[in-house]
Design a protein around this motif. Structure first.
Motif, PDB file in Angstrom:
ATOM      1  N   ARG A   1       0.832  -1.215   0.000  1.00 25.59           N
ATOM      2  CA  ARG A   1       0.000   0.000   0.000  1.00 25.59           C
ATOM      3  C   ARG A   1       0.858   1.253   0.000  1.00 25.59           C
ATOM      4  O   ARG A   1       0.681   2.160  -0.811  1.00 25.59           O
ATOM      5  N   LEU A   2       1.825   1.290   0.911  1.00 25.02           N
ATOM      6  CA  LEU A   2       2.629   2.495   1.107  1.00 25.02           C
ATOM      7  C   LEU A   2       3.736   2.625   0.066  1.00 25.02           C
ATOM      8  O   LEU A   2       4.150   3.734  -0.273  1.00 25.02           O
ATOM      9  N   PHE A   3       4.209   1.481  -0.446  1.00 23.35           N
ATOM     10  CA  PHE A   3       5.327   1.505  -1.407  1.00 23.35           C
ATOM     11  C   PHE A   3       4.984   0.670  -2.638  1.00 23.35           C
ATOM     12  O   PHE A   3       5.737  -0.223  -3.015  1.00 23.35           O
ATOM     13  N   THR A   4       3.842   0.968  -3.244  1.00 29.57           N
ATOM     14  CA  THR A   4       3.450   0.272  -4.470  1.00 29.57           C
ATOM     15  C   THR A   4       4.561   0.446  -5.511  1.00 29.57           C
ATOM     16  O   THR A   4       4.941   1.576  -5.823  1.00 29.57           O
ATOM     17  N   PRO A   5       5.107  -0.658  -6.028  1.00 29.25           N
ATOM     18  CA  PRO A   5       6.263  -0.537  -6.931  1.00 29.25           C
ATOM     19  C   PRO A   5       6.031   0.339  -8.157  1.00 29.25           C
ATOM     20  O   PRO A   5       6.890   1.131  -8.532  1.00 29.25           O
ATOM     21  N   ILE A   6       4.858   0.198  -8.808  1.00 27.13           N
ATOM     22  CA  ILE A   6       4.593   1.006 -10.004  1.00 27.13           C
ATOM     23  C   ILE A   6       3.478   2.002  -9.719  1.00 27.13           C
ATOM     24  O   ILE A   6       2.624   1.769  -8.879  1.00 27.13           O
ATOM     25  N   SER A   7       3.506   3.105 -10.455  1.00 24.48           N
ATOM     26  CA  SER A   7       2.600   4.210 -10.135  1.00 24.48           C
ATOM     27  C   SER A   7       1.174   3.998 -10.625  1.00 24.48           C
ATOM     28  O   SER A   7       0.231   4.524 -10.044  1.00 24.48           O
ATOM     29  N   GLY A   8       0.996   3.249 -11.711  1.00 25.67           N
ATOM     30  CA  GLY A   8      -0.359   3.082 -12.229  1.00 25.67           C
ATOM     31  C   GLY A   8      -0.381   2.205 -13.466  1.00 25.67           C
ATOM     32  O   GLY A   8       0.567   1.470 -13.740  1.00 25.67           O
ATOM     33  N   GLY A   9      -1.468   2.294 -14.216  1.00 21.04           N
ATOM     34  CA  GLY A   9      -1.606   1.486 -15.416  1.00 21.04           C
ATOM     35  C   GLY A   9      -2.514   2.159 -16.423  1.00 21.04           C
ATOM     36  O   GLY A   9      -3.174   3.162 -16.116  1.00 21.04           O
ATOM     37  N   TYR A  10      -2.531   1.625 -17.634  1.00 18.50           N
ATOM     38  CA  TYR A  10      -3.340   2.188 -18.715  1.00 18.50           C
ATOM     39  C   TYR A  10      -4.535   1.281 -19.017  1.00 18.50           C
ATOM     40  O   TYR A  10      -4.444   0.068 -18.917  1.00 18.50           O
ATOM     41  N   ARG A  11      -5.628   1.902 -19.398  1.00 20.56           N
ATOM     42  CA  ARG A  11      -6.813   1.180 -19.823  1.00 20.56           C
ATOM     43  C   ARG A  11      -7.440   1.916 -21.021  1.00 20.56           C
ATOM     44  O   ARG A  11      -7.282   3.132 -21.163  1.00 20.56           O
ATOM     45  N   THR A  12      -8.148   1.169 -21.851  1.00 20.94           N
ATOM     46  CA  THR A  12      -8.879   1.755 -22.972  1.00 20.94           C
ATOM     47  C   THR A  12     -10.343   1.934 -22.576  1.00 20.94           C
ATOM     48  O   THR A  12     -10.951   1.029 -22.009  1.00 20.94           O
ATOM     49  N   VAL A  13     -10.887   3.108 -22.855  1.00 12.25           N
ATOM     50  CA  VAL A  13     -12.274   3.419 -22.489  1.00 12.25           C
ATOM     51  C   VAL A  13     -13.224   2.653 -23.415  1.00 12.25           C
ATOM     52  O   VAL A  13     -13.190   2.828 -24.637  1.00 12.25           O
ATOM     53  N   LEU A  14     -14.044   1.793 -22.848  1.00  7.07           N
ATOM     54  CA  LEU A  14     -14.969   0.971 -23.633  1.00  7.07           C
ATOM     55  C   LEU A  14     -16.292   1.684 -23.878  1.00  7.07           C
ATOM     56  O   LEU A  14     -17.005   1.378 -24.829  1.00  7.07           O
ATOM     57  N   GLN A  15     -16.635   2.636 -22.997  1.00  8.81           N
ATOM     58  CA  GLN A  15     -17.903   3.358 -23.138  1.00  8.81           C
ATOM     59  C   GLN A  15     -17.714   4.771 -22.620  1.00  8.81           C
ATOM     60  O   GLN A  15     -17.091   4.978 -21.569  1.00  8.81           O
ATOM     61  N   THR A  16     -18.181   5.752 -23.361  1.00 11.56           N
ATOM     62  CA  THR A  16     -18.049   7.154 -22.946  1.00 11.56           C
ATOM     63  C   THR A  16     -18.653   7.359 -21.556  1.00 11.56           C
ATOM     64  O   THR A  16     -19.742   6.855 -21.269  1.00 11.56           O
ATOM     65  N   PHE A  17     -17.900   8.071 -20.703  1.00  5.39           N
ATOM     66  CA  PHE A  17     -18.413   8.337 -19.352  1.00  5.39           C
ATOM     67  C   PHE A  17     -17.991   9.730 -18.907  1.00  5.39           C
ATOM     68  O   PHE A  17     -17.175  10.394 -19.568  1.00  5.39           O
ATOM     69  N   GLU A  18     -18.560  10.160 -17.792  1.00  6.86           N
ATOM     70  CA  GLU A  18     -18.251  11.488 -17.265  1.00  6.86           C
ATOM     71  C   GLU A  18     -17.583  11.354 -15.904  1.00  6.86           C
ATOM     72  O   GLU A  18     -17.989  10.536 -15.074  1.00  6.86           O
ATOM     73  N   LEU A  19     -16.540  12.151 -15.671  1.00  8.61           N
ATOM     74  CA  LEU A  19     -15.826  12.130 -14.398  1.00  8.61           C
ATOM     75  C   LEU A  19     -15.554  13.560 -13.964  1.00  8.61           C
ATOM     76  O   LEU A  19     -14.874  14.318 -14.680  1.00  8.61           O
ATOM     77  N   ASP A  20     -16.116  13.940 -12.813  1.00  2.23           N
ATOM     78  CA  ASP A  20     -15.935  15.301 -12.279  1.00  2.23           C
ATOM     79  C   ASP A  20     -16.244  16.382 -13.323  1.00  2.23           C
ATOM     80  O   ASP A  20     -15.532  17.378 -13.465  1.00  2.23           O
ATOM     81  N   GLY A  21     -17.306  16.169 -14.092  1.00  2.14           N
ATOM     82  CA  GLY A  21     -17.726  17.177 -15.067  1.00  2.14           C
ATOM     83  C   GLY A  21     -17.037  17.084 -16.409  1.00  2.14           C
ATOM     84  O   GLY A  21     -17.361  17.853 -17.323  1.00  2.14           O
ATOM     85  N   PHE A  22     -16.082  16.161 -16.558  1.00  2.00           N
ATOM     86  CA  PHE A  22     -15.371  16.004 -17.824  1.00  2.00           C
ATOM     87  C   PHE A  22     -15.849  14.738 -18.522  1.00  2.00           C
ATOM     88  O   PHE A  22     -15.977  13.688 -17.897  1.00  2.00           O
ATOM     89  N   GLN A  23     -16.094  14.853 -19.837  1.00  2.00           N
ATOM     90  CA  GLN A  23     -16.519  13.685 -20.609  1.00  2.00           C
ATOM     91  C   GLN A  23     -15.296  12.962 -21.174  1.00  2.00           C
ATOM     92  O   GLN A  23     -14.440  13.577 -21.804  1.00  2.00           O
ATOM     93  N   ILE A  24     -15.203  11.664 -20.912  1.00  2.00           N
ATOM     94  CA  ILE A  24     -14.089  10.840 -21.400  1.00  2.00           C
ATOM     95  C   ILE A  24     -14.635   9.972 -22.521  1.00  2.00           C
ATOM     96  O   ILE A  24     -15.434   9.064 -22.283  1.00  2.00           O
ATOM     97  N   PRO A  25     -14.215  10.215 -23.783  1.00  2.00           N
ATOM     98  CA  PRO A  25     -14.821   9.510 -24.930  1.00  2.00           C
ATOM     99  C   PRO A  25     -14.393   8.053 -25.040  1.00  2.00           C
ATOM    100  O   PRO A  25     -13.284   7.667 -24.633  1.00  2.00           O
ATOM    101  N   LYS A  26     -15.260   7.264 -25.605  1.00  2.00           N
ATOM    102  CA  LYS A  26     -14.964   5.866 -25.925  1.00  2.00           C
ATOM    103  C   LYS A  26     -13.747   5.802 -26.849  1.00  2.00           C
ATOM    104  O   LYS A  26     -13.601   6.611 -27.767  1.00  2.00           O
ATOM    105  N   GLY A  27     -12.848   4.831 -26.559  1.00  2.00           N
ATOM    106  CA  GLY A  27     -11.669   4.651 -27.397  1.00  2.00           C
ATOM    107  C   GLY A  27     -10.425   5.347 -26.882  1.00  2.00           C
ATOM    108  O   GLY A  27      -9.312   5.045 -27.329  1.00  2.00           O
ATOM    109  N   TRP A  28     -10.588   6.309 -25.966  1.00  2.00           N
ATOM    110  CA  TRP A  28      -9.410   6.982 -25.397  1.00  2.00           C
ATOM    111  C   TRP A  28      -8.629   6.023 -24.500  1.00  2.00           C
ATOM    112  O   TRP A  28      -9.174   5.078 -23.929  1.00  2.00           O
ATOM    113  N   SER A  29      -7.327   6.292 -24.383  1.00  2.00           N
ATOM    114  CA  SER A  29      -6.504   5.603 -23.388  1.00  2.00           C
ATOM    115  C   SER A  29      -6.419   6.478 -22.153  1.00  2.00           C
ATOM    116  O   SER A  29      -6.183   7.688 -22.264  1.00  2.00           O
ATOM    117  N   VAL A  30      -6.650   5.892 -21.003  1.00  2.00           N
ATOM    118  CA  VAL A  30      -6.561   6.651 -19.752  1.00  2.00           C
ATOM    119  C   VAL A  30      -5.581   5.946 -18.815  1.00  2.00           C
ATOM    120  O   VAL A  30      -5.389   4.730 -18.891  1.00  2.00           O
TER     121      VAL A  30
END
Length: 368
Positions: A219-248
């Protein structure tokens, strides 16, 4: 294939071999009159574990050390800019990969020719058999690629977590003593020695405080910072629209730092995962050191087993102390590790401060 490689049965068969590699390494650390660079040495340890245990290669130590140096050159330059000029990182990485593939091909050929004396099916055996089951004989190139992928998966992140584990045990001697108490209470540690035959997979999985310690390190010393995923369906996060097909990119580290379920997030506190608190149980994606969803890390159970086996050996058969005046700062790139590698002096003593008799390399080699 990977579900078989990391199944309960496979882990059970890997465990005795993992123990031998760890014991061998700790004996070497303890016999060194000087302090060691823990991060560099745990990289060697996890590389050796991948070669000897996961892949079942019987490579002599001298050749294994040479392969490790080549592998390090490959890893250091794997993310270089693709500029193919003399002396560039890209060119060094390509050369290291070619040398590494030649060494792996030799080891694979020897393995295929020498099947005698095996008492378990390693990951490469499972990979080869799976190909045959599906009517497809794997080519040498496919075997080399699969081998390199398995080494890569087992190497850097596990070395990072192993180093973090050792540093936290140094910083928190009460945690180390509590680990020893649990090992004694479960009949694993007696008179400063691990009881013969006591370290089975089910026994290790029953060690609840050990599990809490490993969870807190991750938890405190996670070796890697994060990962990538492909957006399968357009969604909204904190007022921002994240389009389908984007990499996040999702951040594991920021998630652990901001998740409301964790109290005093900067404090190393294994008890937060104990039965009374169970902070990781509230919410689905607050704790995700191995990622989450269908793309979660397939080798997570092997990584945790390795870290638990290392913690048990450290608590049972080693005394170690920081060799510098202060603890080093932590850098996050390319994986979490101390800036100076963590300088530690190991002593060949058990938890009762008795001298340990050093076993011979021949005895160790016979069981791996």
């Amino acid at each position: 294939v990977f579900s078989k490689i990391f199944s309960h049965e496979a882990l059970e068969s890997y465990l005795p071999k993992i123990q031998v590699v760890i014991k061998d390494t700790l004996r070497a650390w303890s016999s060194n009159p000087e302090s060691i660079n823990v991060y560099h040495e745990t990289q060697k340890l996890t590389f050796r574990m991948a070669i000897r245990v996961l892949l079942g290669f019987r490579i002599p130590d001298e050749e294994l050390n040479r392969l490790f140096e080549v592998y390090q050159q490959f890893v250091e330059n794997v993310f270089s800019l693709p500029v193919d000029l003399p002396f560039s990182g890209y060119r060094r990485g390509i050369r290291a990969r070619e040398t590494l593939q030649k060494g792996l091909e030799k080891a694979i050929q020897e393995k295929l020719q020498n099947t005698q004396g095996k008492d378990y099916a390693d990951a490469l055996d499972i990979l080869i058999e799976s190909g045959k089951e599906h009517g497809k004989e794997l080519t040498m190139q496919e075997l080399k690629d699969g081998t390199l992928e398995l080494i890569f998966a087992a190497y850097a992140t596990t070395a990072s977590a192993s180093t973090s584990l050792i540093m936290q045990l140094l910083k928190h001697p009460r945690v180390l003593e509590k680990l020893r108490e649990e090992l004694r209470s479960k009949g694993i540690l007696h008179n400063g020695c691990i009881c013969e035959g006591s370290l089975r997979l089910d026994n290790i999985n029953s060690l609840h405080y050990l599990d809490c310690v490993i969870k807190e390190v991750l938890r405190l010393f996670t070796p890697i910072s994060g990962g990538y995923r492909t957006v399968l369906q357009t969604f909204e996060l904190d007022g921002f629209q994240i389009p389908k097909g984007w990499s996040v990119m999702y951040s594991i580290r920021d998630t652990h730092d901001t998740a409301p379920v964790f109290k005093d997030v900067d404090v190393f506190d294994p008890d937060r995962f104990g039965q009374g608190r169970s902070e990781d149980k509230d919410g689905r994606f607050h704790y995700l050191p191995f990622g989450g969803g269908v793309r979660t890390c397939l080798g997570k159970h092997l990584a945790k087993l390795f870290l638990k086996a290392l913690a048990i050996e450290l608590a049972s058969t080693s005394r170690f102390e920081l060799a510098t005046r202060t603890f080093p700062k932590i850098t996050l790139v390319p994986v979490v590790h101390p800036v100076d590698g963590l300088k530690v002096k190991f002593f060949g003593l058990d938890s009762n401060q008795n001298e340990i008799l050093t076993g011979t390399d021949a005895m160790l080699g016979a069981t791996v």
